[in-house]
Design a protein around this motif. Structure first.
Motif, PDB file in Angstrom:
ATOM      1  N   LEU A 180      -9.810   6.740   7.637  1.00 41.64           N
ATOM      2  CA  LEU A 180      -8.545   6.659   8.387  1.00 41.64           C
ATOM      3  C   LEU A 180      -8.583   5.625   9.515  1.00 41.64           C
ATOM      4  CD1 LEU A 180      -7.601  10.440   8.739  1.00 41.64           C
ATOM      5  CD2 LEU A 180      -6.539   8.736   7.255  1.00 41.64           C
ATOM      6  N   VAL A 181      -9.769   5.173   9.920  1.00 37.85           N
ATOM      7  CA  VAL A 181      -9.811   4.170  10.997  1.00 37.85           C
ATOM      8  C   VAL A 181      -9.300   2.814  10.501  1.00 37.85           C
ATOM      9  CG1 VAL A 181     -11.743   5.309  12.176  1.00 37.85           C
ATOM     10  CG2 VAL A 181     -12.217   3.400  10.601  1.00 37.85           C
ATOM     11  N   LEU A 182      -9.253   2.639   9.175  1.00 39.45           N
ATOM     12  CA  LEU A 182      -8.882   1.331   8.615  1.00 39.45           C
ATOM     13  C   LEU A 182      -7.505   0.859   9.112  1.00 39.45           C
ATOM     14  CD1 LEU A 182      -9.585  -0.917   6.528  1.00 39.45           C
ATOM     15  CD2 LEU A 182      -8.431   0.452   4.798  1.00 39.45           C
ATOM     16  N   GLY A 183      -6.475   1.672   8.906  1.00 40.96           N
ATOM     17  CA  GLY A 183      -5.108   1.273   9.280  1.00 40.96           C
ATOM     18  C   GLY A 183      -4.982   0.978  10.772  1.00 40.96           C
ATOM     19  N   PRO A 184      -5.388   1.899  11.645  1.00 37.12           N
ATOM     20  CA  PRO A 184      -5.266   1.646  13.083  1.00 37.12           C
ATOM     21  C   PRO A 184      -6.032   0.408  13.560  1.00 37.12           C
ATOM     22  CG  PRO A 184      -5.660   3.972  12.688  1.00 37.12           C
ATOM     23  CD  PRO A 184      -5.775   3.289  11.366  1.00 37.12           C
ATOM     24  N   LEU A 185      -7.260   0.190  13.028  1.00 33.09           N
ATOM     25  CA  LEU A 185      -8.039  -0.976  13.485  1.00 33.09           C
ATOM     26  C   LEU A 185      -7.349  -2.278  13.082  1.00 33.09           C
ATOM     27  CD1 LEU A 185     -11.790   0.029  12.831  1.00 33.09           C
ATOM     28  CD2 LEU A 185     -10.609  -0.104  15.035  1.00 33.09           C
ATOM     29  N   ASP A 202      -3.641  -0.390  -0.995  1.00 28.55           N
ATOM     30  CA  ASP A 202      -2.386  -0.996  -1.484  1.00 28.55           C
ATOM     31  C   ASP A 202      -1.297  -0.909  -0.415  1.00 28.55           C
ATOM     32  OD1 ASP A 202      -3.744  -1.437  -3.781  1.00 28.55           O
ATOM     33  OD2 ASP A 202      -2.774   0.138  -4.955  1.00 28.55           O
ATOM     34  N   GLY A 203      -1.267   0.201   0.310  1.00 24.11           N
ATOM     35  CA  GLY A 203      -0.258   0.362   1.359  1.00 24.11           C
ATOM     36  C   GLY A 203      -0.440  -0.662   2.475  1.00 24.11           C
ATOM     37  N   LEU A 204      -1.693  -0.860   2.869  1.00 25.43           N
ATOM     38  CA  LEU A 204      -1.945  -1.844   3.935  1.00 25.43           C
ATOM     39  C   LEU A 204      -1.651  -3.263   3.450  1.00 25.43           C
ATOM     40  CD1 LEU A 204      -5.101  -0.294   5.573  1.00 25.43           C
ATOM     41  CD2 LEU A 204      -2.868  -0.616   6.647  1.00 25.43           C
ATOM     42  N   LYS A 205      -1.915  -3.531   2.161  1.00 27.04           N
ATOM     43  CA  LYS A 205      -1.568  -4.850   1.600  1.00 27.04           C
ATOM     44  C   LYS A 205      -0.057  -5.046   1.684  1.00 27.04           C
ATOM     45  CE  LYS A 205      -5.235  -5.730  -1.777  1.00 27.04           C
ATOM     46  NZ  LYS A 205      -5.584  -5.596  -3.190  1.00 27.04           N
ATOM     47  N   ALA A 206       0.698  -3.988   1.349  1.00 23.38           N
ATOM     48  CA  ALA A 206       2.171  -4.090   1.405  1.00 23.38           C
ATOM     49  C   ALA A 206       2.632  -4.362   2.837  1.00 23.38           C
ATOM     50  CB  ALA A 206       2.804  -2.811   0.865  1.00 23.38           C
ATOM     51  N   LEU A 207       1.858  -3.905   3.811  1.00 25.01           N
ATOM     52  CA  LEU A 207       2.200  -4.163   5.224  1.00 25.01           C
ATOM     53  C   LEU A 207       1.689  -5.538   5.678  1.00 25.01           C
ATOM     54  CD1 LEU A 207       1.441  -0.633   6.761  1.00 25.01           C
ATOM     55  CD2 LEU A 207       3.681  -1.733   6.681  1.00 25.01           C
ATOM     56  N   GLY A 208       1.115  -6.294   4.745  1.00 26.49           N
ATOM     57  CA  GLY A 208       0.767  -7.678   5.054  1.00 26.49           C
ATOM     58  C   GLY A 208      -0.715  -7.928   5.290  1.00 26.49           C
ATOM     59  N   ALA A 209      -1.565  -6.919   5.132  1.00 21.66           N
ATOM     60  CA  ALA A 209      -3.004  -7.155   5.335  1.00 21.66           C
ATOM     61  C   ALA A 209      -3.598  -7.837   4.104  1.00 21.66           C
ATOM     62  CB  ALA A 209      -3.716  -5.827   5.589  1.00 21.66           C
ATOM     63  N   GLU A 210      -4.572  -8.716   4.340  1.00 22.88           N
ATOM     64  CA  GLU A 210      -5.334  -9.285   3.213  1.00 22.88           C
ATOM     65  C   GLU A 210      -6.585  -8.441   3.076  1.00 22.88           C
ATOM     66  OE1 GLU A 210      -6.254 -13.387   3.970  1.00 22.88           O
ATOM     67  OE2 GLU A 210      -4.193 -13.674   4.687  1.00 22.88           O
ATOM     68  N   ILE A 211      -6.834  -7.950   1.867  1.00 19.16           N
ATOM     69  CA  ILE A 211      -7.971  -7.024   1.706  1.00 19.16           C
ATOM     70  C   ILE A 211      -8.861  -7.455   0.553  1.00 19.16           C
ATOM     71  CG2 ILE A 211      -8.622  -4.618   1.231  1.00 19.16           C
ATOM     72  CD1 ILE A 211      -6.243  -3.716   2.774  1.00 19.16           C
ATOM     73  N   ASP A 223      -2.856   7.289   7.309  1.00 20.91           N
ATOM     74  CA  ASP A 223      -3.379   5.950   7.599  1.00 20.91           C
ATOM     75  C   ASP A 223      -2.214   4.968   7.780  1.00 20.91           C
ATOM     76  OD1 ASP A 223      -5.410   4.177   7.982  1.00 20.91           O
ATOM     77  OD2 ASP A 223      -6.132   4.159   5.913  1.00 20.91           O
ATOM     78  N   LEU A 224      -1.252   5.033   6.849  1.00 24.38           N
ATOM     79  CA  LEU A 224      -0.139   4.071   6.872  1.00 24.38           C
ATOM     80  C   LEU A 224       0.831   4.370   8.008  1.00 24.38           C
ATOM     81  CD1 LEU A 224       0.305   3.832   3.013  1.00 24.38           C
ATOM     82  CD2 LEU A 224      -0.796   2.183   4.551  1.00 24.38           C
ATOM     83  N   LEU A 225       0.978   5.645   8.317  1.00 29.26           N
ATOM     84  CA  LEU A 225       1.835   6.038   9.448  1.00 29.26           C
ATOM     85  C   LEU A 225       1.291   5.430  10.744  1.00 29.26           C
ATOM     86  CD1 LEU A 225       4.148   7.928  10.312  1.00 29.26           C
ATOM     87  CD2 LEU A 225       2.520   9.813  10.318  1.00 29.26           C
ATOM     88  N   ALA A 271       3.025   2.289  12.926  1.00 28.56           N
ATOM     89  CA  ALA A 271       3.454   2.527  14.314  1.00 28.56           C
ATOM     90  C   ALA A 271       3.269   1.283  15.173  1.00 28.56           C
ATOM     91  CB  ALA A 271       2.683   3.706  14.899  1.00 28.56           C
ATOM     92  N   LEU A 272       2.303   0.406  14.772  1.00 30.36           N
ATOM     93  CA  LEU A 272       2.071  -0.836  15.538  1.00 30.36           C
ATOM     94  C   LEU A 272       2.520  -2.078  14.773  1.00 30.36           C
ATOM     95  CD1 LEU A 272      -1.455  -0.478  17.240  1.00 30.36           C
ATOM     96  CD2 LEU A 272       0.782  -0.213  18.300  1.00 30.36           C
ATOM     97  N   ALA A 273       3.183  -1.896  13.615  1.00 30.83           N
ATOM     98  CA  ALA A 273       3.624  -3.061  12.829  1.00 30.83           C
ATOM     99  C   ALA A 273       4.886  -3.658  13.444  1.00 30.83           C
ATOM    100  CB  ALA A 273       3.872  -2.633  11.383  1.00 30.83           C
ATOM    101  N   ASP A 274       5.178  -4.873  13.023  1.00 32.21           N
ATOM    102  CA  ASP A 274       6.377  -5.555  13.512  1.00 32.21           C
ATOM    103  C   ASP A 274       7.546  -5.147  12.603  1.00 32.21           C
ATOM    104  OD1 ASP A 274       8.162  -7.326  14.551  1.00 32.21           O
ATOM    105  OD2 ASP A 274       7.376  -9.062  13.457  1.00 32.21           O
ATOM    106  N   GLY A 275       8.535  -4.470  13.132  1.00 29.37           N
ATOM    107  CA  GLY A 275       9.703  -4.090  12.336  1.00 29.37           C
ATOM    108  C   GLY A 275       9.610  -2.672  11.792  1.00 29.37           C
ATOM    109  N   VAL A 276      10.525  -2.381  10.849  1.00 29.94           N
ATOM    110  CA  VAL A 276      10.677  -1.008  10.359  1.00 29.94           C
ATOM    111  C   VAL A 276       9.913  -0.817   9.048  1.00 29.94           C
ATOM    112  CG1 VAL A 276      12.366   0.712   9.553  1.00 29.94           C
ATOM    113  CG2 VAL A 276      12.945  -0.830  11.451  1.00 29.94           C
ATOM    114  N   THR A 277       9.179   0.274   8.969  1.00 23.58           N
ATOM    115  CA  THR A 277       8.511   0.657   7.714  1.00 23.58           C
ATOM    116  C   THR A 277       9.158   1.932   7.199  1.00 23.58           C
ATOM    117  OG1 THR A 277       6.409  -0.270   8.444  1.00 23.58           O
ATOM    118  CG2 THR A 277       6.310   1.332   6.655  1.00 23.58           C
ATOM    119  N   VAL A 278       9.517   1.921   5.917  1.00 22.54           N
ATOM    120  CA  VAL A 278      10.012   3.149   5.289  1.00 22.54           C
ATOM    121  C   VAL A 278       8.919   3.607   4.335  1.00 22.54           C
ATOM    122  CG1 VAL A 278      11.831   4.191   3.892  1.00 22.54           C
ATOM    123  CG2 VAL A 278      12.386   2.318   5.462  1.00 22.54           C
TER     124      VAL A 278
END
Ligand code: EPZ
Length: 429
Positions: A106-111, A138-147, A179-181, A185-192
């Motif tokens: 779970l530390v992955l998304g916040p870091l 996959d969720g973090l990739k959709a939020l723009g992370a390169e993994i 993790d994605l929530l 919370a710190l992403a730019d813009g709205v996540t659904v």
């Protein structure tokens, strides 16, 4: 290695206090990574998994302090944890820690969300199933992370931060939702976030994030709308009570033919478990202090259950409920749909005289008049506690080996049960 010895047959009566929820506390502790201010969590359970995660957060640079509860409900040393992630100097979650406890992932998304990069070990196999983490990735990739996966590690980068998006989880996952929530919370813009897990522990995390300044709509539903903020702030938050500990002691009352009041338990969050227990012949009622569970002499009836994401029957109660069914009148079918290998308690229960036949994801349990004590062991937390429940009901002596599994999720289990009349003791060694 410690063992627990039980001499069964005593009906349990009295009160048991339910502690803070392990599976809420772990993501809440991780949420501290989202801010440079202090997050203070009260109603903290004393469990091995909490220590493991505190250790992981400390090696990232989080300052962790324990103190007595200051919210007036109890004064117990170490019930409050303050976490301050002001000086994070290490973005690596090492294999040695992650493999010991999967929630470390779970530390992955916040870091990545706060620092733009992270390197987190893949957790590897688990006793109850393969438990991949593809939905987190996959969720973090959709939020723009390169993994990339390199040398058994998830290497994630988002140099310009994460970007809000519409994201539908292909399968309900508690951990991926959490993790994605946190990342959103710190992403730019709205996540659904659609098809989100609705487990009460997810909602507890969401409410804490809101207390930290996050904007989240749809808490408790399968559609979470998160408006990202450039920064979050510190907060004080009380961890919800443990619904699995509640359900486990509720079954202890029923299987032993006793009468327990579970103090600080919440009937609402154990809804479907309470229904199954009533169908099996128990009385389950809300009291001022919590929940009362009793079986006054009546028989235990066979009841079929199938595990499902919340609000369905929890997989974390499956082993305990199956144990109750081993001494029911008639038959019961227990079906596990969340994890592919969560019947490891079956051969151990069979050693105690249970009559269980497994067909794929379903187990047919034909009730027997009584179980017999035996030396047993288990490979995970809930399977281990199901053997304790079996031992409480069995005639003769049951010796539970590998007690360290129990210590991951049940605080002072043997003391709580002994205080209600169980003949149970921990043998050090
Ligand atoms: C949480 O695990 C709990 N752990 C588990 O409790 C619980 O059994 C589980 O949720 C289900 O309720 C914590 O909260 C710390 P999932 P988690 O992601 O988040 C598959 C206990 O005894 N999946 O909801 O890891 C996965 O393999 C523990 O206290 C993927 O395929 O569970 C499983 O079949 C054990 N890919 C299903 O989804 C992914 O990326 C649900 O898992 C993630 C999950």
């Amino acid at each position: 290695m410690d063992r627990i010895r039980i001499r069964g047959g005593q009906p349990l009566t009295g009160k048991i206090r339910i502690g803070g929820a392990k599976n809420a506390a772990l993501p809440l502790m991780v949420a501290s990574l989202l801010t440079d201010e202090t997050l203070t969590l009260s109603n903290l359970p004393h469990l091995a998994d909490i220590q493991t995660l505190a250790h992981l957060l400390q090696q990232h640079g989080v300052a962790v302090e324990l103190s007595a509860d200051g919210d007036g409900r109890e004064v117990a040393e170490g019930r409050v944890m303050s976490l301050r992630a002001a000086h994070i100097d290490n973005l690596v979650a090492p294999y040695e820690l992650v493999r010991r406890m999967r929630a470390s992932v779970l530390v992955l998304g916040p870091l990545v969300a706060r620092f733009g990069e992270a390197r987190v070990s893949l957790p590897g196999g688990c006793a109850i199933g393969t438990r991949p983490v593809n939905l987190h990735i996959d969720g973090l990739k959709a939020l723009g992370a390169e993994i990339e996966i390199v040398g058994g590690y998830i290497e994630a980068r988002a140099k310009n931060g994460l970007k809000g998006t519409i994201l539908r989880l292909p399968q309900v996952s508690v951990g991926a939702t959490e993790d994605l929530l946190m990342a959103a919370a710190l992403a730019d813009g709205v996540t659904v976030l659609e098809n989100a897990a609705r487990e009460p522990e997810v909602s507890d995390l969401a409410r804490c994030l809101v207390a930290m300044g996050a904007e989240i709509e749809g808490i408790g539903s399968e559609r979470l709308v998160i408006t990202g903020k450039p920064r979050l702030h510190g907060a004080r938050y009380r961890i919800m009570g443990d619904r699995i500990e509640t359900g486990t002691y509720a079954i202890a009352a029923v299987i032993s033919g006793g009468d327990l009041e579970l103090v600080d338990a919440d009937l609402e969050v154990i809804g479907v478990v309470a229904e199954a227990l009533r169908a099996a012949g128990a009385e389950v009622d809300a009291t001022k202090a919590g929940v009362r569970v009793q079986r006054n002499g009546g028989v235990i009836r066979g009841v079929d259950v199938m595990t499902q994401p919340f609000p369905g029957f929890p997989t974390d109660m499956q082993a305990q409920f199956m144990t109750l069914m081993t001494v029911a009148e008639g038959a019961a079918m227990v079906t596990e749909t969340i994890f592919e290998n969560r019947f490891m308690h079956v051969p151990e229960l069979a050693r105690m005289g249970a009559n269980i036949t497994v067909h794929g994801a379903s187990a047919m349990i034909r009730g027997v008049p009584s179980l017999n004590g035996a030396p047993v062991m288990a490979t995970d937390l809930r399977a281990s506690v199901s053997l304790v429940l079996a031992g409480l009901a069995a005639s003769g002596e049951t010796m539970i080996n590998r007690v360290y599994h129990l210590d991951r999720g049940y605080e002072r289990l043997e003391e709580k049960l002994a205080a209600c009349g169980a003949d149970i003791e921990r043998l050090k060694g």
